[in-house]
Motif scaffolding. Sequence first.
Motif, mmCIF file in Angstrom:
data_model
loop_
_atom_site.group_PDB
_atom_site.id
_atom_site.type_symbol
_atom_site.label_atom_id
_atom_site.label_comp_id
_atom_site.label_asym_id
_atom_site.label_seq_id
_atom_site.Cartn_x
_atom_site.Cartn_y
_atom_site.Cartn_z
ATOM 1 N N GLY A 103 0.819 -1.199 0.000
ATOM 2 C CA GLY A 103 0.000 0.000 0.000
ATOM 3 C C GLY A 103 0.851 1.246 0.000
ATOM 4 N N CYS A 124 -6.650 12.894 -8.127
ATOM 5 C CA CYS A 124 -6.939 11.885 -7.120
ATOM 6 C C CYS A 124 -7.459 10.615 -7.789
ATOM 7 C CB CYS A 124 -7.948 12.427 -6.115
ATOM 8 S SG CYS A 124 -8.197 11.373 -4.679
ATOM 9 N N ILE A 128 -5.718 6.832 -7.753
ATOM 10 C CA ILE A 128 -6.416 5.603 -7.401
ATOM 11 C C ILE A 128 -6.306 4.592 -8.537
ATOM 12 C CG2 ILE A 128 -8.685 4.618 -6.880
ATOM 13 C CD1 ILE A 128 -9.343 7.296 -5.485
ATOM 14 N N LEU A 131 -2.959 3.104 -8.227
ATOM 15 C CA LEU A 131 -2.917 2.154 -7.121
ATOM 16 C C LEU A 131 -3.452 0.794 -7.549
ATOM 17 C CD1 LEU A 131 -4.217 4.232 -4.055
ATOM 18 C CD2 LEU A 131 -1.893 3.400 -4.403
ATOM 19 N N CYS A 138 -3.931 -1.065 -0.316
ATOM 20 C CA CYS A 138 -4.218 -0.175 0.811
ATOM 21 C C CYS A 138 -3.776 1.241 0.473
ATOM 22 C CB CYS A 138 -3.480 -0.620 2.081
ATOM 23 S SG CYS A 138 -3.829 -2.308 2.584
ATOM 24 N N TRP A 139 -4.591 2.201 0.832
ATOM 25 C CA TRP A 139 -4.221 3.621 0.793
ATOM 26 C C TRP A 139 -4.385 4.147 2.205
ATOM 27 C CZ3 TRP A 139 -7.440 8.035 -1.921
ATOM 28 C CH2 TRP A 139 -6.793 9.264 -1.699
ATOM 29 N N VAL A 306 -9.102 -1.186 -3.446
ATOM 30 C CA VAL A 306 -8.154 -0.588 -2.511
ATOM 31 C C VAL A 306 -8.898 -0.226 -1.235
ATOM 32 C CG1 VAL A 306 -6.498 1.275 -2.124
ATOM 33 C CG2 VAL A 306 -6.789 0.319 -4.416
#
Length: 338
Positions: A103, A124, A128, A131, A138-139, A306
């Motif tokens: 993460g 943003c 994501i 990610l 995980c964030w 996530v």
Amino acid sequence: MQAYRQLQGLHSAPAAPVNLHLRRSCSTHVIISSNSSRVQPSASQQAAWRTASSKHALVCRADAKHATATAPAASNSRLGKRLGPAYSEESNMPDWHKGRRAGVILHPTSLPGSYGIGELGQECFRFIDWLQSAGMQCWQVLPLVPPDPEYYSPYSGLDTNCGNPLLIDLDALVTEGLLQSSDLPADMPGGDVQFEQVAAVKNPLLQKAAQTLLTCPQFEGLRGLLAEFRAANPWIEDSALFDALRQQPDLANLEWWNWPEPLRFRKANAIKDAQKQFKQHIDEFVAIQFMFDRQWRAVKVILFLVSLLGATYMMCCYLGVCFWSQDAADDCQLSTTC
């Protein structure tokens, strides 16, 4: 996810190494994958936006507070399986063949942004998307509370319930019609976040957007959702009044425990008079928090694969509304820690 990638303008882009951009906020150093140029959605992208909205409630919609997201079937074999409860036992740690997770810890202020700070907008969403494509599960998000105006630390917030208005995406407000494109400020340089400069630029625009929401006939439906938000969060009345009081010239440089006694001890008549006197400020404050809430909910909706970890709304210092609004505030024992 095709509609989401169309929204991001990535559906026709070939696979290529990502660009890395660095921004430092008060508490994090992070490297992320992104294109820091401002996104202007085309007609096809806006159509994809609507498609994504209908399928995954992706964007800041009027009914975003009611949106639910169903994760698509996971097809990425790189994602580690969720670990069982025995994983934390010392005897279990050497079994490296178990599925593992990775993460990122990042405060949204560290994202790239055209206006000197990261926002809950396109960048943003891009983060994501990165990610998920990188196999992150995980964030870890640091507190999103309004920071104190001296150090701007998320761990010294003025209110544990409210979000930081500086994270509100201005471009999204233009898309919704709450601001005009001509209202947007000039691009601000990257690097360290200059919170005072950002606040001086963004706060007047947020107030203008709030007034548009509160007064323009075309936003009658959105005002209905605003009323629901306000009724569902009664704590916001104290938060809004506290913000109005602490910005008054005769109180701005005083801690709340040094305010005149009727306000310090929250005498009923004093509170009632202040609510009448600062009604416009209070209404604008609530509207701005409503805008933050909608954008943050839209971010959480697209976190299919996530998980969010860590503090979001928390951490209030003694200078904040959390202590002033306590029934026993007059008996509060002050210390030097926040």
